[in-house]
Scaffold this active site. Sequence first.
Site, short mmCIF file in Angstrom:
data_model
loop_
_atom_site.label_atom_id
_atom_site.label_comp_id
_atom_site.label_asym_id
_atom_site.label_seq_id
_atom_site.Cartn_x
_atom_site.Cartn_y
_atom_site.Cartn_z
N TRP A 131 -0.91 8.16 10.09
CA TRP A 131 -1.96 7.46 9.35
C TRP A 131 -3.18 7.37 10.26
O TRP A 131 -3.12 6.86 11.36
CB TRP A 131 -1.51 6.11 8.81
N ASN A 162 0.85 -1.19 0.00
CA ASN A 162 0.00 0.00 0.00
C ASN A 162 0.88 1.24 0.00
O ASN A 162 1.96 1.25 0.58
CB ASN A 162 -0.92 0.06 1.21
N TYR A 211 0.66 10.24 4.28
CA TYR A 211 0.37 10.52 5.69
C TYR A 211 1.47 11.44 6.20
O TYR A 211 2.65 11.05 6.16
CB TYR A 211 0.34 9.23 6.51
N ARG A 212 1.12 12.61 6.66
CA ARG A 212 2.13 13.61 7.06
C ARG A 212 3.01 13.10 8.20
O ARG A 212 2.60 12.24 8.98
CB ARG A 212 1.44 14.89 7.49
N ASP A 232 -4.21 22.30 9.71
CA ASP A 232 -4.62 21.21 8.83
C ASP A 232 -5.49 21.64 7.65
O ASP A 232 -5.88 22.81 7.54
CB ASP A 232 -5.33 20.14 9.67
N GLU A 241 -1.33 1.07 -5.49
CA GLU A 241 -1.08 2.43 -5.99
C GLU A 241 0.07 2.47 -7.00
O GLU A 241 0.09 3.33 -7.88
CB GLU A 241 -0.76 3.38 -4.83
C1 LIG Z 1 -1.51 16.88 1.18
C2 LIG Z 1 -2.22 15.70 1.79
C3 LIG Z 1 -1.94 15.32 3.10
C4 LIG Z 1 -2.57 14.23 3.70
N1 LIG Z 1 -2.26 13.90 4.99
C5 LIG Z 1 -2.85 12.82 5.56
C6 LIG Z 1 -2.49 12.42 6.88
O1 LIG Z 1 -1.66 13.06 7.54
N2 LIG Z 1 -3.09 11.30 7.39
C7 LIG Z 1 -4.00 10.56 6.68
O2 LIG Z 1 -4.48 9.56 7.20
N3 LIG Z 1 -4.38 10.94 5.43
C8 LIG Z 1 -3.80 12.03 4.86
N4 LIG Z 1 -4.15 12.41 3.58
C9 LIG Z 1 -5.19 11.65 2.86
C10 LIG Z 1 -4.69 10.31 2.35
O3 LIG Z 1 -3.50 10.45 1.64
C11 LIG Z 1 -5.75 9.67 1.45
O4 LIG Z 1 -6.89 9.42 2.23
C12 LIG Z 1 -5.28 8.38 0.77
O5 LIG Z 1 -6.28 7.95 -0.13
C13 LIG Z 1 -5.02 7.29 1.78
O6 LIG Z 1 -4.58 6.14 1.11
P1 LIG Z 1 -4.89 4.69 1.69
O7 LIG Z 1 -6.36 4.42 1.44
O8 LIG Z 1 -4.01 3.79 0.89
O9 LIG Z 1 -4.57 4.68 3.13
C14 LIG Z 1 -3.52 13.49 2.97
C15 LIG Z 1 -3.81 13.87 1.65
C16 LIG Z 1 -3.18 14.95 1.05
C17 LIG Z 1 -3.51 15.32 -0.36
MN LIG Z 2 -4.45 2.34 -0.64
#
Ligand SMILES: Cc1cc2nc3c(=O)[nH]c(=O)nc-3n(C[C@H](O)[C@H](O)[C@H](O)COP(=O)(O)O)c2cc1C
Ligand SMILES: [Mn+2]
Length: 489
Positions: free
Chosen positions: A195, A177, A181-182, A290, A241
Amino acid sequence: MAYASFTDFTNALDKAGELKRIGVPVATELEITEIADREMKSPGGGKALLFEKPTIDGRVSPVPVAVNTMGSRRRMAMALGIESIDELAEQMRLILKAKPPTGMREAWTLLRQGIDLLHARPRHVSDGPCKEVVHLLKDEAFSLADLPVLKCWPQDGGRFVTFPVVHTRDPDTGERNVGMYRMQIYDGCTAGMHWQVHKVGARHGKRYYERGERMPVAVTLGGDPAMTFAATAPLPDGLDEVLFAGFVRKKSVELVKCETVDLEVPADSDYVLEGYVQPGETRPEGPFGDHTGFYTPVEDYPVFHVTAITHRKAPIYPATIVGIPPMEDFYMGSASVRVFLPVFRMNFPEIVDMALPAEGVFHNLVFVSIRKQYAWQAYKIMHGLWGMGQMMFSKYIIVVDEDCDVHNTSEVLFRLCANTDPQRDSTFIKNPCDALDHAQTIPTIGTHMGIDATRKLPTEGYTRTWPELLKMDPAIKERVDALLKRPLS
Ligand SMILES: Cc1cc2nc3c(=O)[nH]c(=O)nc-3n(C[C@H](O)[C@H](O)[C@H](O)COP(=O)(O)O)c2cc1C
Ligand SMILES: [Mn+2]
């Protein structure tokens, strides 16, 4: 078209007149945010910014910082190597059309197969530019403190990596995956791993915790922006991805083994931060200014321990800032909605269009237009969307008729006000909520509201005659068009 490097991409932006270079020293502490915020709020999202002399505590960093590289419709398309996001949406539609699936599950399976057939499978390589310079932890000569990481807002708990591409693996199936996640920098070799509970990284982490095993994690920065976009895209758990990025850029992603953890990462990355998360270990993370436009409070999150940092000889550090909308992420989110609209329509053919206006920060507000055929169809659509992946977070869903342009908020508000009886046309449900939402009494759970702003049918109990929307006679329009082309006096 794929980019060989992130630098290739910024050069393409430059050539297209989409990049502003900032040659004077600018502080990574707050100053870059203030400049980037003004740029992102200028019409259409402004330009991409390349800070050539970012300073860290007053010292000029040799590594430039790029911000707002995807923050407009045009740059978002350029990041994916296409003219318009609609091209990609059309490809998704064609894959699904080849053999129409009967349900959502089958649609995703078909997409995976379709994407696979388009030769998007990653290629494994033994070396790559991301390894031009290798620092193992024991060097101590290089650390996270050497990266020009931004402190974004005054009350932020520290510096945050804002564009990290986080690679993990399901310990049970080996499935990969990649999510964004910041990461809050704690010191030279540890960072927070934000996450949220609903995300796939968190699910993987939970499994490592249950198995009592250390979790390998790799974070990449830069490289082809298609990979960065894929990390943010709301793909269902299990749709890789890396495969998706390969499909988007029409070229397999080249993966190379990490030096210190058993993971593979895109070889074209500017930086690779290798390390691990020790299940059970958490540390306070935040506050952070945020996406919501508010500071998210301090909460415990897992800790990422760095074991190695590798990078290109001349890397660029990619970043974004989030805050009061509109920001760069609005354009990334809009592109996702556009690309996945064919998937939504597969299951709900009556959906005409969908928009997540910037004011709603992704999850707070969704406009959907439908071709309404039967009573209470608007409610079916709301419930369908609330049951679909990250659409489950949608706080307000407003459904309008097909002739309403959902990308014009003013038009939607006009329909909402004119077409609804507030009590009759609204519904409340209980659902999981976005972890960032501060409005709920209990974090991550709460209610959502759906409003049916479509015209009402007799079968919905509306026995009066629904009035007709004003519309000028087309012949008159034509005559006036011609009239206005000539001098009026
Ligand atoms: C700039 C940016 C920052 C993000 N920061 C976070 C974060 O800190 N934590 C989080 O859970 N999702 C964050 N997201 C959203 C996730 O990247 C998004 O939900 C993604 O689809 C998660 O992928 P996953 O389903 O594989 O976990 C962020 C998105 C963007 C565009
Ligand atoms: Mn995913």
